[in-house]
Design a protein around this motif. Structure first.
Motif, PDB file in Angstrom:
ATOM      1  N   VAL A 443       0.945  -1.226  -0.089  1.00  0.00           N
ATOM      2  CA  VAL A 443      -0.109   0.002   0.014  1.00  0.00           C
ATOM      3  C   VAL A 443       0.812   1.035   0.014  1.00  0.00           C
ATOM      4  CG1 VAL A 443      -1.677   1.197   1.191  1.00  0.00           C
ATOM      5  CG2 VAL A 443      -1.737  -1.362   1.326  1.00  0.00           C
ATOM      6  N   PRO A 444       0.643   2.212  -0.722  1.00  0.00           N
ATOM      7  CA  PRO A 444       1.604   3.385  -1.018  1.00  0.00           C
ATOM      8  C   PRO A 444       1.472   3.916   0.496  1.00  0.00           C
ATOM      9  CG  PRO A 444       0.158   3.349  -2.648  1.00  0.00           C
ATOM     10  CD  PRO A 444      -0.278   2.276  -2.064  1.00  0.00           C
ATOM     11  N   TYR A 445       2.576   4.396   1.117  1.00  0.00           N
ATOM     12  CA  TYR A 445       2.854   4.976   2.456  1.00  0.00           C
ATOM     13  C   TYR A 445       1.931   6.149   2.744  1.00  0.00           C
ATOM     14  CZ  TYR A 445       4.773   6.398   6.886  1.00  0.00           C
ATOM     15  OH  TYR A 445       5.037   6.821   8.203  1.00  0.00           O
ATOM     16  N   GLU A 553      16.278   5.675   8.100  1.00  0.00           N
ATOM     17  CA  GLU A 553      16.145   7.070   7.634  1.00  0.00           C
ATOM     18  C   GLU A 553      15.113   7.116   6.382  1.00  0.00           C
ATOM     19  OE1 GLU A 553      19.900   8.704   6.289  1.00  0.00           O
ATOM     20  OE2 GLU A 553      20.853   8.243   8.106  1.00  0.00           O
ATOM     21  N   GLY A 554      14.153   8.355   6.368  1.00  0.00           N
ATOM     22  CA  GLY A 554      13.273   8.533   5.351  1.00  0.00           C
ATOM     23  C   GLY A 554      11.858   7.643   5.247  1.00  0.00           C
TER      24      GLY A 554
END
Length: 611
Positions: A443-445, A553-554
């Protein structure tokens, strides 16, 4: 009644303070200041939302009496009613199943429960939503509990579908008309369930507004009767009871109407008008509710019309404490147990042994609270799940490197974990449901991260989901919507913000009290039979979320969205509101086993075996 007067009850309660609790290993009952019961011409004992806790609370001294003790208690109370020439009725308002190993650990579920529960003579009982979630449970209710109680079981808006013939029929009779034993009062009784939509496909729940328009109901409320009794798996402040009251009162301007509610797991009482009264009596067999009615209840013989004299209603919330039961019956450790009650207690003990409910998976290092501690906190059961359990058990070996959000609904957790042995029984007490971990992959975050906020805060925007979003949370928050903090003086809280509040007396007046219920309802703050020190209640969200295997990170581009299968409709709705287009076909099983089994495995692996 002042504290000095009720402290006198301590002396009587303390007479039996060395009495042992019925079940082996149960906490010994503790004496406490008591308020007496007010007897009337018509009296009731009420249980609701017992959820299989018929062995009592083995780890809590103030609730450690069992179903056998209740059988003995009711026997003595019926004898007292006979001696006084008044009437006593027992009622139960559903959710008798799911929530304790005595029901959930057997195969099939309820193997011992049905025979244990039937030993109490209940005069009016109805169906709860937990009797209907699973088809096999609804079958058990229809095949066992309904015939066990025959004419006493009332199902005003619940139907059952026979799996062999497909025939749809009432779960039980729609209403009951009978006379009381001693005064020959005519009673018309109904048994309702709130507008529940999560039932299995072998049952049908008719909305209350539709049921009260039915011909049978309209004829029933025109019966000549001295009073109406409505038992319902309905919160006493829910619209369904108000609709039933309105329909009966429109046709019967003066007839007394008594309501016995449940479902929301709180002690509460209110009145819809001066000739009505409604009580809810807690949860988990912690509470035995008491209602009494005084006044001229019988109709005038000349015209068979209700009398217009004043009525007096009283209520008590009786702690399921053996010493309190002794106090209210004037008995002690020697004279209280009846042979019938002892036999029921022995049956419960044998069932617990056969189910091996005392087998310990591990030893809890401390107590974890549902609502007595805020979330997040080091002693919050939800923080423990979020930080320790979910990241460890929500692992699909084929996707273990994929970042994932793991969402659990707080309503899946049903009780606190106490420091000490975490047993087979505890697993079902904490998590009795067949909850499975499911997921939607990749699923797109930017969509997935919005889901938790929508589940917890969307309010009306989520109303198009199949059920009220509050079903994801704990039942108590249907009634309690703001935290109750005892350090804050009661005058600083809004008068309508909750049903369970501190009594508000200064701490110097209440030394050495056991923490427990300090109920404030519409009638006042003297409802609890036992005087306790107050406990805090912190409101918790509908759902919690753990972030697992995220990059250091990110943000990840996509995540596996993992969640308990029960909340699938709300998750799909939240995704649609976030711009996603997913449906039931996109939801897959993430790991094998129920969450209850996964949690027990985690405890066995991570907590010391011996305490």
């Amino acid at each position: 009644m002042g504290l000095a007067a009720v402290l006198a009850g301590c002396a009587a309660a303390a007479l039996g303070q060395f009495a042992a609790a019925a079940q082996p290993g149960a906490a010994k009952p503790a004496p406490a200041p008591m308020r007496d019961l007010d007897w009337g011409k018509l009296n009731f004992l009420h249980t609701t939302d017992t959820h299989g806790w018929h062995a009592g609370h083995l780890q809590e001294s103030q609730f450690s009496a069992d179903w056998g003790d209740y059988v003995s208690f009711a026997r003595h109370m019926r004898e007292r009613a006979d001696d006084l020439g008044v009437d006593l009725l027992l009622v139960d308002t559903g959710d008798r199943v799911e929530g304790n190993g005595l029901y959930d650990a057997s195969s099939p579920k309820g193997k011992y429960y049905y025979d244990i529960y039937r030993e109490q003579q209940v005069d009016i009982l109805c169906t709860g939503n937990h009797e209907l979630y699973v088809a096999a449970t609804a079958d058990g209710e229809h095949l066992h509990t309904v015939p066990n109680f025959k004419a006493n079981y009332v199902a005003s808006n619940v139907d059952y579908i026979d799996p062999r013939s497909g025939e749809r029929m009432p779960m039980a009779q729609r209403y009951r008309k009978f006379q009381t034993k001693n005064q020959k009062l005519d009673v018309v009784a109904f048994g309702f369930l709130f507008d529940f939509t999560g039932n299995a496909n072998n049952t049908v729940v008719q909305p209350v507004k539709a049921a009260i328009r039915e011909k049978w109901f309209q004829e029933a409320i025109r019966e000549e009767t001295d009073l109406f009794v409505v038992v319902g798996h309905v919160g006493v402040r829910m619209q369904e009871f108000k609709d039933i009251f309105g329909a009966i009162r429109k046709q019967n301007p003066l007839t007394p109407i008594l309501f016995f509610g449940g479902h929301v797991h709180v002690r509460d009482a209110t009145a819809y008008d001066p000739r009505s009264f409604a009580i809810a009596s807690g949860r988990y067999f912690e509470t035995i509710g008491w209602m009494s009615v005084n006044g001229d209840l019988s109709r005038t013989e000349a015209e068979a019309l209700p009398t217009t004299g004043p009525l007096a209603f009283q209520r008590r919330y009786i702690d399921n404490n053996l010493l309190g039961l002794h106090h209210h019956t004037g008995r002690n450790a020697t004279t209280f147990p009846t042979e019938h009650g002892r036999n029921v207690s022995a049956t419960i003990a044998n069932a617990r042994r056969e189910l091996d409910l005392d087998y310990a998976f591990g030893c809890a290092p401390k107590t974890y609270w549902m609502t007595r501690s805020p979330y997040p906190a080091h002693d919050s059961i939800y923080s423990w799940l979020e930080e320790e359990v979910l990241p460890d058990v929500a692992v699909n070996p084929n996707r273990k490197e994929v970042p994932r959000l793991v969402i659990a609904n707080t309503g899946a957790i049903r009780f606190d974990i106490f420091k000490g042995a975490f047993t087979r029984d505890t697993t079902y007490i904490i998590s009795p449901f067949l909850s499975a971990l499911t997921y939607i992959p990749d699923v797109p975050y930017h969509m997935a991260r919005k889901v938790i906020k929508l589940l917890n805060n969307a309010g009306k925007i989520m109303e198009s989901a199949p059920m009220d979003s509050r079903f994801m949370g704990i039942p108590e928050q249907f009634a309690i919507r703001e935290s109750i903090i005892n350090e804050i003086p009661s005058s600083a809280t809004h008068p309508n913000d909750a049903r369970q509040k501190p009594l508000g007396d200064g701490p110097s007046e209440r030394p050495n009290l056991t923490p427990g219920y300090t109920t404030r309802d519409d009638i006042g703050h003297d409802g609890d039979d036992t005087i306790h020190s107050g406990i805090n209640f912190y409101v918790v969200p509908n759902c919690i979320q753990a972030e697992v295997a995220f990059p250091s990170e990110g943000e990840p581009a996509t995540v596996d969205l993992v969640f308990f299968d029960f909340i699938t409709p709300w998750v799909l709705m939240a995704l649609r509101l976030s711009g996603g287009h997913y449906d039931d076909e996109d939801v897959q099983r993430y790991v094998d086993g129920t969450f209850t089994e996964l949690m027990a495995g985690w405890i066995e692996k991570n907590w010391p075996r011996r305490c």
